[in-house]
Design an enzyme around this catalytic site. Structure first.
Site, mmCIF file in Angstrom:
data_model
loop_
_atom_site.group_PDB
_atom_site.id
_atom_site.type_symbol
_atom_site.label_atom_id
_atom_site.label_comp_id
_atom_site.label_asym_id
_atom_site.label_seq_id
_atom_site.Cartn_x
_atom_site.Cartn_y
_atom_site.Cartn_z
ATOM 1 N N LYS A 18 0.835 -1.208 0.000
ATOM 2 C CA LYS A 18 0.000 0.000 0.000
ATOM 3 C C LYS A 18 0.868 1.255 0.000
ATOM 4 O O LYS A 18 0.639 2.176 -0.785
ATOM 5 C CB LYS A 18 -0.901 0.001 1.245
ATOM 6 C CG LYS A 18 -1.606 1.333 1.474
ATOM 7 C CD LYS A 18 -2.508 1.315 2.679
ATOM 8 C CE LYS A 18 -1.854 1.686 3.986
ATOM 9 N NZ LYS A 18 -1.496 3.113 4.139
ATOM 10 N N ASN A 19 1.853 1.282 0.889
ATOM 11 C CA ASN A 19 2.622 2.520 1.056
ATOM 12 C C ASN A 19 3.606 2.782 -0.074
ATOM 13 O O ASN A 19 4.197 3.860 -0.145
ATOM 14 C CB ASN A 19 3.349 2.527 2.400
ATOM 15 C CG ASN A 19 2.389 2.774 3.549
ATOM 16 O OD1 ASN A 19 1.206 3.052 3.334
ATOM 17 N ND2 ASN A 19 2.885 2.669 4.775
ATOM 18 N N CYS A 114 -5.967 13.563 12.695
ATOM 19 C CA CYS A 114 -5.875 12.157 12.338
ATOM 20 C C CYS A 114 -5.915 11.385 13.638
ATOM 21 O O CYS A 114 -5.359 11.844 14.641
ATOM 22 C CB CYS A 114 -4.574 11.904 11.605
ATOM 23 S SG CYS A 114 -4.175 10.178 11.443
ATOM 24 N N ARG A 119 0.218 14.783 13.061
ATOM 25 C CA ARG A 119 0.791 14.520 11.747
ATOM 26 C C ARG A 119 0.772 15.724 10.812
ATOM 27 O O ARG A 119 0.115 15.740 9.778
ATOM 28 C CB ARG A 119 0.066 13.346 11.069
ATOM 29 C CG ARG A 119 0.120 12.091 11.896
ATOM 30 C CD ARG A 119 -0.624 10.972 11.249
ATOM 31 N NE ARG A 119 0.210 10.134 10.408
ATOM 32 C CZ ARG A 119 -0.252 9.101 9.722
ATOM 33 N NH1 ARG A 119 -1.512 8.805 9.732
ATOM 34 N NH2 ARG A 119 0.559 8.371 9.003
ATOM 35 N N GLN A 123 7.039 19.874 6.952
ATOM 36 C CA GLN A 123 8.295 19.544 6.265
ATOM 37 C C GLN A 123 8.114 19.526 4.749
ATOM 38 O O GLN A 123 9.009 19.914 4.004
ATOM 39 C CB GLN A 123 8.818 18.174 6.730
ATOM 40 C CG GLN A 123 9.122 18.094 8.212
ATOM 41 C CD GLN A 123 10.199 19.079 8.639
ATOM 42 O OE1 GLN A 123 11.284 19.114 8.078
ATOM 43 N NE2 GLN A 123 9.889 19.911 9.619
ATOM 44 N N ASP A 302 4.198 0.703 12.118
ATOM 45 C CA ASP A 302 3.031 0.016 11.553
ATOM 46 C C ASP A 302 2.931 -1.442 12.006
ATOM 47 O O ASP A 302 1.960 -2.133 11.667
ATOM 48 C CB ASP A 302 3.063 0.080 10.017
ATOM 49 C CG ASP A 302 2.718 1.474 9.498
ATOM 50 O OD1 ASP A 302 2.259 2.319 10.281
ATOM 51 O OD2 ASP A 302 2.920 1.712 8.285
ATOM 52 N N ILE A 324 7.139 7.212 17.130
ATOM 53 C CA ILE A 324 6.896 7.969 15.890
ATOM 54 C C ILE A 324 5.626 8.828 15.991
ATOM 55 O O ILE A 324 5.626 9.990 15.614
ATOM 56 C CB ILE A 324 6.773 7.015 14.678
ATOM 57 C CG1 ILE A 324 7.952 6.038 14.623
ATOM 58 C CG2 ILE A 324 6.631 7.813 13.379
ATOM 59 C CD1 ILE A 324 9.269 6.607 14.214
ATOM 60 N N ARG A 394 -8.707 -0.580 4.385
ATOM 61 C CA ARG A 394 -7.827 0.456 3.840
ATOM 62 C C ARG A 394 -6.476 -0.135 3.465
ATOM 63 O O ARG A 394 -5.834 0.347 2.534
ATOM 64 C CB ARG A 394 -7.594 1.567 4.880
ATOM 65 C CG ARG A 394 -8.781 2.462 5.095
ATOM 66 C CD ARG A 394 -8.394 3.640 5.948
ATOM 67 N NE ARG A 394 -7.206 4.286 5.403
ATOM 68 C CZ ARG A 394 -6.442 5.134 6.079
ATOM 69 N NH1 ARG A 394 -6.717 5.434 7.322
ATOM 70 N NH2 ARG A 394 -5.398 5.691 5.512
HETATM 71 C C1 UD1 Z 1 4.095 6.971 6.515
HETATM 72 C C2 UD1 Z 1 3.272 5.748 6.265
HETATM 73 C C3 UD1 Z 1 2.662 5.235 7.559
HETATM 74 C C4 UD1 Z 1 3.743 5.045 8.617
HETATM 75 C C5 UD1 Z 1 4.610 6.284 8.757
HETATM 76 C C6 UD1 Z 1 5.806 6.078 9.663
HETATM 77 C C7 UD1 Z 1 2.516 6.082 3.997
HETATM 78 C C8 UD1 Z 1 1.389 6.375 3.073
HETATM 79 N N1 UD1 Z 1 2.244 6.060 5.302
HETATM 80 O O1 UD1 Z 1 3.207 7.970 7.001
HETATM 81 O O2 UD1 Z 1 2.006 3.988 7.286
HETATM 82 O O3 UD1 Z 1 3.127 4.757 9.855
HETATM 83 O O4 UD1 Z 1 5.111 6.687 7.469
HETATM 84 O O5 UD1 Z 1 6.584 5.039 9.219
HETATM 85 O O6 UD1 Z 1 3.622 5.820 3.571
HETATM 86 N N2 UD1 Z 1 5.923 14.908 10.749
HETATM 87 C C9 UD1 Z 1 5.978 16.263 10.995
HETATM 88 N N3 UD1 Z 1 5.977 17.131 9.929
HETATM 89 C C10 UD1 Z 1 5.890 16.713 8.638
HETATM 90 C C11 UD1 Z 1 5.833 15.329 8.392
HETATM 91 C C12 UD1 Z 1 5.850 14.442 9.464
HETATM 92 O O7 UD1 Z 1 6.038 16.695 12.149
HETATM 93 O O8 UD1 Z 1 5.875 17.554 7.724
HETATM 94 C C13 UD1 Z 1 5.941 13.952 11.884
HETATM 95 C C14 UD1 Z 1 4.637 13.190 12.010
HETATM 96 O O9 UD1 Z 1 3.710 13.921 12.791
HETATM 97 C C15 UD1 Z 1 5.094 11.924 12.683
HETATM 98 C C16 UD1 Z 1 6.489 11.697 12.116
HETATM 99 O O10 UD1 Z 1 6.910 12.959 11.614
HETATM 100 O O11 UD1 Z 1 5.172 12.095 14.061
HETATM 101 C C17 UD1 Z 1 6.591 10.674 11.010
HETATM 102 O O12 UD1 Z 1 5.608 10.932 10.045
HETATM 103 P P1 UD1 Z 1 5.746 10.516 8.516
HETATM 104 O O13 UD1 Z 1 6.940 9.653 8.292
HETATM 105 O O14 UD1 Z 1 5.617 11.742 7.676
HETATM 106 O O15 UD1 Z 1 4.458 9.623 8.316
HETATM 107 P P2 UD1 Z 1 3.645 9.493 6.991
HETATM 108 O O16 UD1 Z 1 4.577 9.709 5.840
HETATM 109 O O17 UD1 Z 1 2.405 10.277 7.057
#
Ligand code: UD1
Length: 414
Positions: A18-19, A114, A119, A123, A302, A324, A394
Protein backbone atom coordinates in the site's frame (compact mmCIF):
# COMPACT_ATOMS: atom_id res chain seq x y z
CA UNK A 1 -16.22 -12.16 13.40
CA UNK A 2 -13.60 -14.59 14.68
CA UNK A 3 -13.57 -17.72 16.81
CA UNK A 4 -10.18 -18.17 18.35
CA UNK A 5 -8.08 -21.25 18.96
CA UNK A 6 -7.17 -22.69 15.56
CA UNK A 7 -3.53 -23.24 14.61
CA UNK A 8 -2.58 -21.69 11.26
CA UNK A 9 -1.30 -23.97 8.49
CA UNK A 10 -0.64 -23.61 4.79
CA UNK A 11 0.53 -21.02 2.29
CA UNK A 12 -0.43 -17.37 2.06
CA UNK A 13 0.50 -14.81 -0.60
CA UNK A 14 1.42 -11.21 0.08
CA UNK A 15 -0.10 -8.38 -1.96
CA UNK A 16 1.62 -5.28 -3.32
CA UNK A 17 2.61 -2.64 -0.78
CA UNK A 18 0.00 0.00 0.00
CA UNK A 19 2.62 2.52 1.06
CA UNK A 20 4.57 2.05 -2.17
CA UNK A 21 1.47 2.06 -4.38
CA UNK A 22 0.13 5.38 -3.05
CA UNK A 23 3.15 7.56 -3.96
CA UNK A 24 3.71 5.63 -7.20
CA UNK A 25 0.12 6.26 -8.34
CA UNK A 26 0.75 9.97 -7.67
CA UNK A 27 3.98 9.80 -9.70
CA UNK A 28 1.76 9.33 -12.78
CA UNK A 29 1.12 13.09 -12.57
CA UNK A 30 4.75 13.72 -13.55
CA UNK A 31 4.43 12.59 -17.17
CA UNK A 32 1.92 12.87 -20.03
CA UNK A 33 2.72 9.25 -20.96
CA UNK A 34 1.13 6.11 -19.52
CA UNK A 35 2.49 4.62 -16.30
CA UNK A 36 1.77 0.89 -16.31
CA UNK A 37 1.71 -0.60 -12.83
CA UNK A 38 1.41 -4.21 -11.75
CA UNK A 39 1.06 -5.90 -8.34
CA UNK A 40 -1.26 -3.03 -7.36
CA UNK A 41 -3.11 -4.09 -4.20
CA UNK A 42 -6.90 -4.03 -4.21
CA UNK A 43 -7.40 -1.72 -1.23
CA UNK A 44 -9.65 1.13 -0.22
CA UNK A 45 -6.72 3.56 0.01
CA UNK A 46 -5.59 2.68 -3.51
CA UNK A 47 -9.15 3.23 -4.78
CA UNK A 48 -9.17 6.59 -3.00
CA UNK A 49 -5.87 7.60 -4.63
CA UNK A 50 -7.21 6.57 -8.02
CA UNK A 51 -10.41 8.60 -7.48
CA UNK A 52 -8.33 11.58 -6.42
CA UNK A 53 -6.28 11.40 -9.63
CA UNK A 54 -9.31 10.77 -11.86
CA UNK A 55 -10.98 13.88 -10.42
CA UNK A 56 -8.04 15.87 -11.81
CA UNK A 57 -8.37 14.32 -15.26
CA UNK A 58 -5.96 11.40 -15.02
CA UNK A 59 -7.28 8.41 -16.98
CA UNK A 60 -7.11 5.00 -15.36
CA UNK A 61 -7.43 1.59 -16.91
CA UNK A 62 -7.52 -1.36 -14.55
CA UNK A 63 -7.20 -5.08 -15.06
CA UNK A 64 -8.20 -6.33 -11.60
CA UNK A 65 -7.49 -9.98 -12.38
CA UNK A 66 -3.83 -9.09 -13.00
CA UNK A 67 -3.67 -6.41 -10.33
CA UNK A 68 -2.68 -4.05 -13.12
CA UNK A 69 -3.44 -0.36 -13.34
CA UNK A 70 -2.34 2.02 -16.07
CA UNK A 71 -2.59 5.73 -15.39
CA UNK A 72 -2.13 8.59 -17.81
CA UNK A 73 -2.01 12.29 -16.97
CA UNK A 74 -1.91 13.65 -20.52
CA UNK A 75 -3.52 16.93 -19.49
CA UNK A 76 -5.29 17.88 -16.30
CA UNK A 77 -8.76 19.31 -15.78
CA UNK A 78 -7.93 20.52 -12.26
CA UNK A 79 -5.16 20.75 -9.71
CA UNK A 80 -7.20 20.32 -6.56
CA UNK A 81 -7.23 17.58 -3.94
CA UNK A 82 -10.40 18.33 -2.06
CA UNK A 83 -11.08 17.89 1.64
CA UNK A 84 -13.67 15.13 1.17
CA UNK A 85 -10.99 12.78 -0.18
CA UNK A 86 -7.93 14.05 1.72
CA UNK A 87 -9.69 13.65 5.07
CA UNK A 88 -10.22 9.93 4.37
CA UNK A 89 -6.58 9.40 3.39
CA UNK A 90 -3.74 11.56 4.59
CA UNK A 91 -1.40 10.25 1.89
CA UNK A 92 -3.38 12.39 -0.60
CA UNK A 93 -0.78 15.05 0.26
CA UNK A 94 1.48 13.11 -2.16
CA UNK A 95 -0.09 14.90 -5.15
CA UNK A 96 1.35 18.22 -3.94
CA UNK A 97 4.95 17.77 -5.15
CA UNK A 98 4.12 16.25 -8.57
CA UNK A 99 1.42 18.87 -9.32
CA UNK A 100 3.67 21.84 -8.56
CA UNK A 101 6.60 20.30 -10.41
CA UNK A 102 4.78 19.54 -13.66
CA UNK A 103 1.88 21.99 -13.76
CA UNK A 104 3.21 24.83 -11.59
CA UNK A 105 0.12 24.79 -9.44
CA UNK A 106 -1.52 22.73 -6.68
CA UNK A 107 -4.39 23.18 -4.29
CA UNK A 108 -4.40 20.47 -1.65
CA UNK A 109 -6.57 20.29 1.43
CA UNK A 110 -4.74 20.15 4.74
CA UNK A 111 -5.15 16.63 6.08
CA UNK A 112 -6.61 17.82 9.36
CA UNK A 113 -6.81 15.78 12.53
CA UNK A 114 -5.87 12.16 12.34
CA UNK A 115 -6.77 9.48 14.84
CA UNK A 116 -3.14 8.53 15.51
CA UNK A 117 -1.75 12.01 16.07
CA UNK A 118 -1.42 15.52 14.69
CA UNK A 119 0.79 14.52 11.75
CA UNK A 120 1.53 17.94 10.29
CA UNK A 121 2.92 18.50 6.82
CA UNK A 122 5.25 21.39 7.63
CA UNK A 123 8.30 19.54 6.26
CA UNK A 124 6.65 19.04 2.86
CA UNK A 125 5.84 22.76 2.70
CA UNK A 126 9.21 23.95 3.96
CA UNK A 127 11.05 21.89 1.35
CA UNK A 128 8.92 23.02 -1.60
CA UNK A 129 9.37 26.64 -0.48
CA UNK A 130 13.14 26.10 -0.41
CA UNK A 131 12.78 24.94 -4.03
CA UNK A 132 11.11 28.20 -4.97
CA UNK A 133 7.40 27.44 -4.67
CA UNK A 134 5.15 30.19 -3.35
CA UNK A 135 2.88 28.61 -0.75
CA UNK A 136 -0.04 30.04 1.16
CA UNK A 137 -2.59 28.40 3.40
CA UNK A 138 -6.16 29.64 3.35
CA UNK A 139 -9.55 28.09 4.17
CA UNK A 140 -7.95 24.78 5.06
CA UNK A 141 -6.15 24.45 1.73
CA UNK A 142 -2.50 24.61 0.73
CA UNK A 143 -2.09 26.72 -2.43
CA UNK A 144 1.27 26.24 -4.13
CA UNK A 145 2.56 27.81 -7.32
CA UNK A 146 5.93 27.83 -9.07
CA UNK A 147 7.10 28.60 -12.58
CA UNK A 148 9.84 25.98 -12.38
CA UNK A 149 11.10 24.52 -9.14
CA UNK A 150 14.81 24.91 -8.47
CA UNK A 151 17.11 22.29 -7.00
CA UNK A 152 17.98 22.88 -3.35
CA UNK A 153 19.71 21.28 -0.37
CA UNK A 154 17.03 20.20 2.10
CA UNK A 155 17.56 19.00 5.63
CA UNK A 156 14.44 17.43 7.11
CA UNK A 157 13.91 18.17 10.83
CA UNK A 158 12.64 14.63 11.36
CA UNK A 159 12.43 11.49 9.26
CA UNK A 160 9.23 11.76 7.24
CA UNK A 161 8.29 9.07 4.72
CA UNK A 162 5.69 10.89 2.62
CA UNK A 163 7.65 14.13 3.06
CA UNK A 164 10.72 12.51 1.48
CA UNK A 165 8.57 11.01 -1.29
CA UNK A 166 6.74 14.25 -2.07
CA UNK A 167 9.92 16.30 -2.37
CA UNK A 168 11.78 13.56 -4.26
CA UNK A 169 8.99 13.51 -6.86
CA UNK A 170 8.98 17.30 -7.12
CA UNK A 171 12.77 17.40 -7.53
CA UNK A 172 12.74 15.06 -10.55
CA UNK A 173 11.49 17.94 -12.74
CA UNK A 174 13.30 20.80 -10.97
CA UNK A 175 16.02 22.90 -12.48
CA UNK A 176 19.30 21.64 -11.00
CA UNK A 177 20.28 19.25 -8.27
CA UNK A 178 18.32 18.61 -5.07
CA UNK A 179 19.89 16.88 -2.09
CA UNK A 180 17.65 15.51 0.65
CA UNK A 181 19.37 15.06 4.00
CA UNK A 182 17.90 13.06 6.87
CA UNK A 183 15.74 11.41 4.21
CA UNK A 184 13.51 8.45 5.07
CA UNK A 185 15.21 5.13 4.29
CA UNK A 186 11.98 3.12 4.10
CA UNK A 187 11.93 0.51 1.27
CA UNK A 188 8.82 2.21 -0.16
CA UNK A 189 10.94 5.34 -0.81
CA UNK A 190 13.39 3.13 -2.72
CA UNK A 191 10.58 1.50 -4.70
CA UNK A 192 9.28 4.94 -5.69
CA UNK A 193 12.80 5.96 -6.74
CA UNK A 194 13.07 2.84 -8.94
CA UNK A 195 9.79 3.74 -10.61
CA UNK A 196 10.83 7.38 -11.12
CA UNK A 197 14.20 6.33 -12.55
CA UNK A 198 12.38 4.01 -14.97
CA UNK A 199 10.45 7.16 -16.02
CA UNK A 200 13.72 8.94 -16.78
CA UNK A 201 14.48 10.57 -13.43
CA UNK A 202 18.06 10.77 -12.12
CA UNK A 203 17.92 9.72 -8.49
CA UNK A 204 20.74 8.19 -6.49
CA UNK A 205 21.00 7.33 -2.81
CA UNK A 206 17.40 6.21 -2.21
CA UNK A 207 17.45 3.84 0.76
CA UNK A 208 20.11 5.96 2.48
CA UNK A 209 19.67 9.14 4.53
CA UNK A 210 20.99 11.28 1.66
CA UNK A 211 19.17 11.25 -1.66
CA UNK A 212 20.45 13.16 -4.69
CA UNK A 213 18.09 14.10 -7.49
CA UNK A 214 19.31 15.70 -10.69
CA UNK A 215 16.34 17.46 -12.26
CA UNK A 216 15.40 16.65 -15.87
CA UNK A 217 13.19 18.57 -18.34
CA UNK A 218 10.54 15.85 -18.61
CA UNK A 219 9.73 12.29 -17.62
CA UNK A 220 8.31 9.57 -19.84
CA UNK A 221 6.07 6.55 -19.40
CA UNK A 222 7.29 3.35 -17.79
CA UNK A 223 6.20 -0.02 -16.44
CA UNK A 224 6.73 -0.81 -12.77
CA UNK A 225 5.88 -3.68 -10.45
CA UNK A 226 4.95 -2.56 -6.91
CA UNK A 227 7.09 -4.16 -4.17
CA UNK A 228 5.52 -6.66 -1.73
CA UNK A 229 3.82 -5.23 1.35
CA UNK A 230 6.22 -5.69 4.27
CA UNK A 231 3.58 -4.74 6.85
CA UNK A 232 1.06 -7.26 5.52
CA UNK A 233 3.88 -9.83 5.56
CA UNK A 234 4.78 -8.92 9.13
CA UNK A 235 1.13 -9.12 10.15
CA UNK A 236 0.89 -12.73 8.88
CA UNK A 237 4.13 -13.58 10.69
CA UNK A 238 2.80 -12.07 13.92
CA UNK A 239 -0.50 -13.93 13.49
CA UNK A 240 1.30 -17.29 13.21
CA UNK A 241 3.61 -16.44 16.11
CA UNK A 242 0.54 -15.72 18.25
CA UNK A 243 -1.78 -18.51 17.09
CA UNK A 244 0.89 -21.18 16.51
CA UNK A 245 1.21 -23.43 13.45
CA UNK A 246 3.35 -23.63 10.33
CA UNK A 247 2.87 -21.26 7.40
CA UNK A 248 4.73 -20.34 4.22
CA UNK A 249 4.37 -16.65 3.40
CA UNK A 250 5.20 -16.17 -0.27
CA UNK A 251 5.60 -13.25 -2.74
CA UNK A 252 7.34 -11.35 0.07
CA UNK A 253 10.59 -9.41 0.40
CA UNK A 254 12.15 -10.74 3.63
CA UNK A 255 15.09 -8.31 3.36
CA UNK A 256 12.69 -5.47 4.30
CA UNK A 257 11.59 -7.25 7.48
CA UNK A 258 14.77 -7.84 9.46
CA UNK A 259 13.68 -5.96 12.62
CA UNK A 260 10.32 -7.75 12.69
CA UNK A 261 11.81 -11.20 12.04
CA UNK A 262 14.38 -10.66 14.85
CA UNK A 263 11.63 -9.82 17.35
CA UNK A 264 9.44 -12.78 16.43
CA UNK A 265 12.38 -15.18 16.66
CA UNK A 266 13.21 -13.70 20.07
CA UNK A 267 9.55 -14.36 20.98
CA UNK A 268 9.95 -18.06 20.17
CA UNK A 269 9.07 -18.44 16.49
CA UNK A 270 11.25 -20.34 14.03
CA UNK A 271 11.59 -18.47 10.74
CA UNK A 272 13.33 -19.77 7.62
CA UNK A 273 14.07 -17.02 5.14
CA UNK A 274 14.32 -17.59 1.38
CA UNK A 275 14.70 -15.01 -1.41
CA UNK A 276 11.02 -14.15 -1.72
CA UNK A 277 9.28 -16.18 0.97
CA UNK A 278 9.40 -17.01 4.66
CA UNK A 279 8.38 -20.12 6.54
CA UNK A 280 7.29 -19.50 10.11
CA UNK A 281 6.57 -22.09 12.79
CA UNK A 282 5.71 -21.68 16.41
CA UNK A 283 5.17 -24.73 18.58
CA UNK A 284 6.86 -23.93 21.86
CA UNK A 285 6.02 -21.22 24.39
CA UNK A 286 5.75 -17.57 23.41
CA UNK A 287 8.08 -15.18 25.25
CA UNK A 288 7.62 -11.46 25.87
CA UNK A 289 9.73 -9.12 23.71
CA UNK A 290 10.40 -5.42 24.23
CA UNK A 291 9.70 -3.28 21.20
CA UNK A 292 10.67 0.30 20.44
CA UNK A 293 9.49 1.78 17.15
CA UNK A 294 11.93 3.74 15.00
CA UNK A 295 12.32 4.87 11.39
CA UNK A 296 13.55 2.15 8.99
CA UNK A 297 15.59 -0.02 9.45
CA UNK A 298 14.29 0.12 13.04
CA UNK A 299 11.12 -1.62 14.17
CA UNK A 300 8.18 -0.19 12.15
CA UNK A 301 5.46 1.75 13.93
CA UNK A 302 3.03 0.02 11.55
CA UNK A 303 3.85 -3.31 13.32
CA UNK A 304 3.68 -2.02 16.89
CA UNK A 305 0.01 -2.90 17.45
CA UNK A 306 0.46 -6.45 16.12
CA UNK A 307 3.41 -7.04 18.49
CA UNK A 308 1.31 -5.80 21.36
CA UNK A 309 -1.19 -8.56 20.57
CA UNK A 310 1.62 -11.15 20.51
CA UNK A 311 2.95 -9.88 23.84
CA UNK A 312 -0.53 -9.98 25.37
CA UNK A 313 -0.37 -13.79 25.46
CA UNK A 314 3.39 -14.28 25.92
CA UNK A 315 5.22 -15.43 29.07
CA UNK A 316 6.67 -12.48 30.94
CA UNK A 317 6.42 -8.71 30.81
CA UNK A 318 7.19 -6.56 27.76
CA UNK A 319 7.72 -2.86 27.34
CA UNK A 320 6.40 -1.56 24.02
CA UNK A 321 7.37 2.03 23.21
CA UNK A 322 5.91 4.10 20.39
CA UNK A 323 8.27 6.87 19.29
CA UNK A 324 6.90 7.97 15.89
CA UNK A 325 3.29 8.98 16.59
CA UNK A 326 1.98 10.57 19.75
CA UNK A 327 -1.36 8.79 19.95
CA UNK A 328 -0.94 5.31 18.60
CA UNK A 329 -1.98 3.16 21.53
CA UNK A 330 -5.76 3.20 21.13
CA UNK A 331 -5.82 -0.54 20.59
CA UNK A 332 -4.71 -1.04 24.21
CA UNK A 333 -8.23 -0.37 25.53
CA UNK A 334 -9.68 -2.85 23.08
CA UNK A 335 -7.10 -5.52 23.96
CA UNK A 336 -8.02 -4.97 27.61
CA UNK A 337 -11.63 -5.81 26.69
CA UNK A 338 -10.29 -9.17 25.49
CA UNK A 339 -8.59 -9.74 28.84
CA UNK A 340 -5.08 -8.42 28.17
CA UNK A 341 -3.12 -7.04 31.11
CA UNK A 342 -1.62 -3.80 29.79
CA UNK A 343 -0.66 -0.65 31.63
CA UNK A 344 -0.31 2.45 29.54
CA UNK A 345 1.94 5.35 30.46
CA UNK A 346 1.82 7.85 27.63
CA UNK A 347 3.35 6.09 24.66
CA UNK A 348 4.76 3.20 26.66
CA UNK A 349 2.71 0.04 27.11
CA UNK A 350 3.73 -2.42 29.81
CA UNK A 351 2.29 -5.76 28.82
CA UNK A 352 2.05 -8.61 31.33
CA UNK A 353 1.31 -11.73 29.35
CA UNK A 354 -1.84 -13.65 30.31
CA UNK A 355 -2.59 -17.34 29.76
CA UNK A 356 -5.61 -16.67 27.61
CA UNK A 357 -7.64 -13.89 26.05
CA UNK A 358 -11.41 -14.16 25.92
CA UNK A 359 -13.55 -13.11 22.96
CA UNK A 360 -15.57 -9.90 23.11
CA UNK A 361 -17.01 -7.15 20.96
CA UNK A 362 -14.28 -4.63 20.09
CA UNK A 363 -13.86 -1.65 17.85
CA UNK A 364 -11.10 -0.95 15.30
CA UNK A 365 -9.71 2.56 15.73
CA UNK A 366 -7.16 2.69 12.92
CA UNK A 367 -5.65 0.49 10.26
CA UNK A 368 -2.92 -1.31 12.23
CA UNK A 369 -5.00 -1.35 15.41
CA UNK A 370 -7.54 -3.41 13.50
CA UNK A 371 -4.81 -5.89 12.50
CA UNK A 372 -3.87 -6.20 16.17
CA UNK A 373 -7.48 -7.04 17.04
CA UNK A 374 -7.62 -9.69 14.32
CA UNK A 375 -4.52 -11.34 15.79
CA UNK A 376 -5.98 -11.16 19.29
CA UNK A 377 -9.27 -12.60 18.00
CA UNK A 378 -7.38 -15.53 16.44
CA UNK A 379 -6.16 -16.61 19.88
CA UNK A 380 -9.02 -15.49 22.14
CA UNK A 381 -11.33 -18.13 23.55
CA UNK A 382 -14.79 -17.91 21.98
CA UNK A 383 -16.10 -15.27 19.66
CA UNK A 384 -14.62 -11.85 18.92
CA UNK A 385 -16.58 -9.36 16.85
CA UNK A 386 -14.62 -6.44 15.39
CA UNK A 387 -16.59 -3.35 14.45
CA UNK A 388 -15.49 -0.63 11.99
CA UNK A 389 -13.49 -3.00 9.79
CA UNK A 390 -13.40 -0.37 7.04
CA UNK A 391 -10.09 0.51 8.68
CA UNK A 392 -8.87 -2.99 7.84
CA UNK A 393 -9.97 -2.66 4.22
CA UNK A 394 -7.83 0.46 3.84
CA UNK A 395 -4.66 -1.62 4.02
CA UNK A 396 -5.30 -5.39 3.91
CA UNK A 397 -6.48 -7.16 0.78
CA UNK A 398 -9.04 -9.90 1.57
CA UNK A 399 -7.47 -10.58 4.95
CA UNK A 400 -10.41 -12.74 6.04
CA UNK A 401 -10.11 -15.10 3.06
CA UNK A 402 -6.32 -15.25 3.35
CA UNK A 403 -6.53 -16.17 7.05
CA UNK A 404 -9.44 -18.58 6.67
CA UNK A 405 -7.45 -20.42 3.98
CA UNK A 406 -4.87 -20.98 6.74
CA UNK A 407 -7.52 -22.56 8.97
CA UNK A 408 -8.64 -19.54 10.99
CA UNK A 409 -12.29 -19.20 11.83
CA UNK A 410 -12.91 -15.70 10.53
CA UNK A 411 -15.67 -14.24 8.44
CA UNK A 412 -16.99 -10.89 7.35
CA UNK A 413 -20.41 -10.36 8.93
CA UNK A 414 -22.54 -8.37 6.46
C1 UD1 B 1 4.09 6.97 6.51
C2 UD1 B 1 3.27 5.75 6.27
C3 UD1 B 1 2.66 5.24 7.56
C4 UD1 B 1 3.74 5.04 8.62
C5 UD1 B 1 4.61 6.28 8.76
C6 UD1 B 1 5.81 6.08 9.66
C7 UD1 B 1 2.52 6.08 4.00
C8 UD1 B 1 1.39 6.38 3.07
N1 UD1 B 1 2.24 6.06 5.30
O1 UD1 B 1 3.21 7.97 7.00
O2 UD1 B 1 2.01 3.99 7.29
O3 UD1 B 1 3.13 4.76 9.86
O4 UD1 B 1 5.11 6.69 7.47
O5 UD1 B 1 6.58 5.04 9.22
O6 UD1 B 1 3.62 5.82 3.57
N2 UD1 B 1 5.92 14.91 10.75
C9 UD1 B 1 5.98 16.26 10.99
N3 UD1 B 1 5.98 17.13 9.93
C10 UD1 B 1 5.89 16.71 8.64
C11 UD1 B 1 5.83 15.33 8.39
C12 UD1 B 1 5.85 14.44 9.46
O7 UD1 B 1 6.04 16.69 12.15
O8 UD1 B 1 5.88 17.55 7.72
C13 UD1 B 1 5.94 13.95 11.88
C14 UD1 B 1 4.64 13.19 12.01
O9 UD1 B 1 3.71 13.92 12.79
C15 UD1 B 1 5.09 11.92 12.68
C16 UD1 B 1 6.49 11.70 12.12
O10 UD1 B 1 6.91 12.96 11.61
O11 UD1 B 1 5.17 12.09 14.06
C17 UD1 B 1 6.59 10.67 11.01
O12 UD1 B 1 5.61 10.93 10.04
P1 UD1 B 1 5.75 10.52 8.52
O13 UD1 B 1 6.94 9.65 8.29
O14 UD1 B 1 5.62 11.74 7.68
O15 UD1 B 1 4.46 9.62 8.32
P2 UD1 B 1 3.65 9.49 6.99
O16 UD1 B 1 4.58 9.71 5.84
O17 UD1 B 1 2.40 10.28 7.06
Amino acid sequence: MLTGGALLHGVVGVSGAKNAALPILCASLLTPDPLALTNVPDLRDVATARRLLEKMGVTAEADPARHALTLQARTLTGHTASYDLVKTMRASILVLGPLVARFGEAVVSLPGGCAIGVRPVDQHIKALEAMGAAISIAHGYIHATASRLKGARILFDMVTVTGTENVMMAATLADGVTVLENAAREPEVTDLAHCLNAMGAKITGAGTAEIRIEGVASLHGAAHRIMPDRIETGTFLAAVAAAGGDVLVRDADPATLVAVIDKLVEAGATIDVAADSLRIRRQGPLRSVNVRTAPYPGFPTDMQAQLLAVNAIAQGTAVVTETIFENRMMHVQELQRLGANIELEGNVAIVKGVLRLTGAAVMATDLRASACLVIAGLVAEGETVIDRIYHLDRGYERIESKLSALGASIRRAA
